[in-house]
Design a protein around this motif. Structure first.
Motif, PDB file in Angstrom:
ATOM      1  N   LEU A 151       0.821  -1.212   0.000  1.00  0.00           N
ATOM      2  CA  LEU A 151       0.000   0.000   0.000  1.00  0.00           C
ATOM      3  C   LEU A 151       0.855   1.263   0.000  1.00  0.00           C
ATOM      4  O   LEU A 151       0.520   2.253  -0.643  1.00  0.00           O
ATOM      5  CB  LEU A 151      -0.938  -0.009   1.211  1.00  0.00           C
ATOM      6  N   ALA A 152       1.977   1.228   0.739  1.00  0.00           N
ATOM      7  CA  ALA A 152       2.857   2.393   0.791  1.00  0.00           C
ATOM      8  C   ALA A 152       3.468   2.706  -0.573  1.00  0.00           C
ATOM      9  O   ALA A 152       3.646   3.868  -0.931  1.00  0.00           O
ATOM     10  CB  ALA A 152       3.962   2.165   1.817  1.00  0.00           C
ATOM     11  N   LEU A 153       3.781   1.657  -1.340  1.00  0.00           N
ATOM     12  CA  LEU A 153       4.438   1.833  -2.632  1.00  0.00           C
ATOM     13  C   LEU A 153       3.467   1.739  -3.798  1.00  0.00           C
ATOM     14  O   LEU A 153       3.848   2.020  -4.939  1.00  0.00           O
ATOM     15  CB  LEU A 153       5.535   0.778  -2.811  1.00  0.00           C
ATOM     16  N   ASP A 154       2.229   1.297  -3.518  1.00  0.00           N
ATOM     17  CA  ASP A 154       1.231   1.071  -4.558  1.00  0.00           C
ATOM     18  C   ASP A 154       1.769   0.112  -5.628  1.00  0.00           C
ATOM     19  O   ASP A 154       1.687   0.373  -6.830  1.00  0.00           O
ATOM     20  CB  ASP A 154       0.808   2.392  -5.194  1.00  0.00           C
ATOM     21  N   ARG A 155       2.289  -1.023  -5.162  1.00  0.00           N
ATOM     22  CA  ARG A 155       2.803  -2.050  -6.069  1.00  0.00           C
ATOM     23  C   ARG A 155       2.789  -3.396  -5.353  1.00  0.00           C
ATOM     24  O   ARG A 155       2.726  -3.464  -4.130  1.00  0.00           O
ATOM     25  CB  ARG A 155       4.221  -1.737  -6.528  1.00  0.00           C
ATOM     26  N   GLU A 156       2.848  -4.458  -6.109  1.00  0.00           N
ATOM     27  CA  GLU A 156       2.876  -5.794  -5.515  1.00  0.00           C
ATOM     28  C   GLU A 156       4.201  -6.021  -4.788  1.00  0.00           C
ATOM     29  O   GLU A 156       5.265  -5.550  -5.227  1.00  0.00           O
ATOM     30  CB  GLU A 156       2.674  -6.844  -6.604  1.00  0.00           C
ATOM     31  N   VAL A 157       4.134  -6.747  -3.660  1.00  0.00           N
ATOM     32  CA  VAL A 157       5.300  -6.901  -2.792  1.00  0.00           C
ATOM     33  C   VAL A 157       5.331  -8.318  -2.218  1.00  0.00           C
ATOM     34  O   VAL A 157       4.286  -8.866  -1.851  1.00  0.00           O
ATOM     35  CB  VAL A 157       5.265  -5.879  -1.628  1.00  0.00           C
ATOM     36  N   SER A 173       6.186 -15.476   5.938  1.00  0.00           N
ATOM     37  CA  SER A 173       6.439 -14.825   4.657  1.00  0.00           C
ATOM     38  C   SER A 173       5.094 -14.416   4.072  1.00  0.00           C
ATOM     39  O   SER A 173       4.051 -14.971   4.439  1.00  0.00           O
ATOM     40  CB  SER A 173       7.165 -15.768   3.691  1.00  0.00           C
ATOM     41  N   CYS A 174       5.107 -13.441   3.184  1.00  0.00           N
ATOM     42  CA  CYS A 174       3.826 -12.953   2.670  1.00  0.00           C
ATOM     43  C   CYS A 174       3.969 -12.341   1.283  1.00  0.00           C
ATOM     44  O   CYS A 174       5.032 -11.858   0.897  1.00  0.00           O
ATOM     45  CB  CYS A 174       3.206 -11.936   3.635  1.00  0.00           C
ATOM     46  N   THR A 175       2.853 -12.375   0.559  1.00  0.00           N
ATOM     47  CA  THR A 175       2.749 -11.790  -0.780  1.00  0.00           C
ATOM     48  C   THR A 175       1.489 -10.946  -0.827  1.00  0.00           C
ATOM     49  O   THR A 175       0.411 -11.422  -0.450  1.00  0.00           O
ATOM     50  CB  THR A 175       2.670 -12.890  -1.853  1.00  0.00           C
ATOM     51  N   ALA A 176       1.591  -9.709  -1.274  1.00  0.00           N
ATOM     52  CA  ALA A 176       0.424  -8.818  -1.310  1.00  0.00           C
ATOM     53  C   ALA A 176       0.386  -8.028  -2.614  1.00  0.00           C
ATOM     54  O   ALA A 176       1.426  -7.673  -3.171  1.00  0.00           O
ATOM     55  CB  ALA A 176       0.441  -7.857  -0.121  1.00  0.00           C
ATOM     56  N   VAL A 177      -0.834  -7.768  -3.069  1.00  0.00           N
ATOM     57  CA  VAL A 177      -1.060  -6.977  -4.274  1.00  0.00           C
ATOM     58  C   VAL A 177      -2.133  -5.940  -3.968  1.00  0.00           C
ATOM     59  O   VAL A 177      -3.179  -6.281  -3.420  1.00  0.00           O
ATOM     60  CB  VAL A 177      -1.529  -7.870  -5.447  1.00  0.00           C
ATOM     61  N   PRO A 178      -1.902  -4.660  -4.286  1.00  0.00           N
ATOM     62  CA  PRO A 178      -2.924  -3.631  -4.030  1.00  0.00           C
ATOM     63  C   PRO A 178      -4.105  -3.759  -4.978  1.00  0.00           C
ATOM     64  O   PRO A 178      -3.968  -4.233  -6.110  1.00  0.00           O
ATOM     65  CB  PRO A 178      -2.172  -2.311  -4.240  1.00  0.00           C
TER      66      PRO A 178
END
Length: 430
Positions: A151-157, A173-178
């Motif tokens: 969310l801070a970078l507005d990109r998948e992380v 571990s985690c994977t997130a997409v805005p």
């Protein structure tokens, strides 16, 4: 031989893990700075997030604070745009996570966890670090983590184990997409998978990315028919001269509203006017400051600007104006293109954002001022030349004052004034 290679890989992985943890310990203790982090096997995204986390005072030994009260959480859920898309998320992700040791988290745009579903055993373990609905998992609250940093970078992380800033989160571990509003591009929140090391894989990222696309398509298909209010008059922006920039809008019901803009917001609006195709956060950062700005700062400024002027005027991905905005700068450029120098002078009350040091604004300021000056001198009309020389930026324009002195239509008084000004300019150079 295969056993030997496997043992070697595991030993290398343990050594890499130890170096990351050691670097983190030294960094949060203030014994090394950000430049040291470049020497260890860490993505730049992670090291920059560590630096932001430390700078904002995140405690590496604590998780997020207490979760929101049940009534507050219920209100957040019921009013959130992602609530209607939960069946899509459950079908694509949650149904496959119930016995896999994986959790699916859905956050709001501010990082608040709205829903956490999936493997029950993993859920009980995650609750010990407060990975529960209602908790704040933004980067500013917990430091480096996939949903918050996405969310801070507005990109998948993707964040692996010891790459987390908070030590309490290292086992995961985690994977997130805005997720974004498909019409306006406004961030709505994120979808996150949290679990063991296998969660931070290319296959997981592809799955979460596909789910995010499906959710955005679902929201687009279910959008209300009337999504934008009608405006009574075209928005208009004043950018020229010494006065503070103002954006005027009219909604057809409440009359005209005036928003006084900060210097940075005025710079952004001026650049969006000149780039109707839109600008990415990276491009905006470079245009505003070639050295010191990062995309996080730009996104924060854009968020504040959109809260002031409304999401119906500015959209993201890329940042662009959703409707035409008139401006004195645009009027002056248009008049010059049409060869109407008198109209250009009528629009021109002074330099573009004269206090701005942004490189792109400085170039635009020089372009407009130089174009107008050249047109006035080439045209030769006495009253236009007189109006140009009355501007503050023309006080030292020796060529302009010489042209006024030599003009065939100038009377004795005008020539005398021009001669005195030329003498003063020459004395300054002596």
């Amino acid at each position: 031989m295969a056993t030997t290679r496997t043992t070697a890989r595991r030993a290398a992985a343990r050594a890499s893990l130890a170096s990351v943890r050691n670097a983190h310990d030294l960094f949060v203790a203030g014994q090394v700075d950000g430049s040291y982090l470049a020497s260890i096997p860490l993505p730049r995204l992670v090291t920059e997030s560590w630096q932001r986390s430390l700078a904002t005072g995140v405690d590496p030994d604590r998780g997020p604070g207490e979760a929101a009260a049940a009534t507050c959480l219920s209100e957040l859920r019921s009013s959130h745009p992602l609530a209607g898309a939960l069946p899509v998320i459950r079908r694509l992700l949650v149904d496959h996570a119930t016995d896999s040791g994986v959790l699916v988290g859905v956050t709001a745009a501010d990082g608040a966890l709205l829903w956490v579903e999936g493997d029950a055993g993993a859920g009980r373990k995650a609750a010990t670090m407060n990975f529960v609905p209602g908790a704040d998992w933004s980067e500013r609250a917990v430091g480096t983590n996939a949903p918050g940093t996405a969310l801070a970078l507005d990109r998948e992380v993707q964040i692996r184990g010891s790459e987390h800033f908070c030590r309490l989160v290292r086992p995961w571990s985690c994977t997130a997409v805005p997720i974004h509003d498909p019409l306006t591009g406004t961030p709505l929140g994120s979808i996150d998978l949290t679990g063991g090391s296998a969660v931070a894989s290319a296959q997981t990222l592809a799955l979460v990315r596909a789910t995010a696309v499906a959710v955005e398509h679902f929201i687009a298909l279910n959008y209300p028919r009337q999504v934008r209010p009608e405006r009574g008059t075209e928005p208009r922006l004043t950018l020229l001269g010494a006065d503070r920039p103002i954006l005027y809008t009219g909604d057809g019901e409440h009359g005209t509203r005036a928003y006084r803009l900060s210097g940075r917001h005025a710079e952004i609006m001026a650049l969006l006017l000149r780039h109707p195709e839109g600008l990415s956060a990276d491009h905006l950062a470079m245009l505003l400051d070639e050295n010191d700005l990062d995309v996080v700062t730009i996104r924060a400024e854009m968020s504040r600007l959109r809260r002031i002027v409304g999401d119906e005027l500015i959209v993201s991905r890329p940042y662009r104006l959703l409707e035409h905005v008139g401006s004195d700068m645009g009027d002056a450029f248009a008049a010059l293109r049409a060869g109407d120098i008198a109209r250009a002078m009528d629009s021109y009350s002074g330099q573009l954002l004269p206090r701005s040091a942004a490189p792109a604004i400085a170039r635009l300021r020089l372009e407009l001022s130089t174009s107008l000056r050249g047109a006035v001198l080439a045209d030769g009309e006495l009253h236009l030349l007189r109006r140009w020389l009355d501007l503050p930026e023309a006080r030292d324009d020796r060529e302009g004052w010489q042209a006024l002195h030599d003009h065939h239509g100038a009377g004795a008084i005008i020539r005398s004034e021009a001669r005195g000004h030329l003498i003063a300019l020459d004395s300054d150079l002596a």
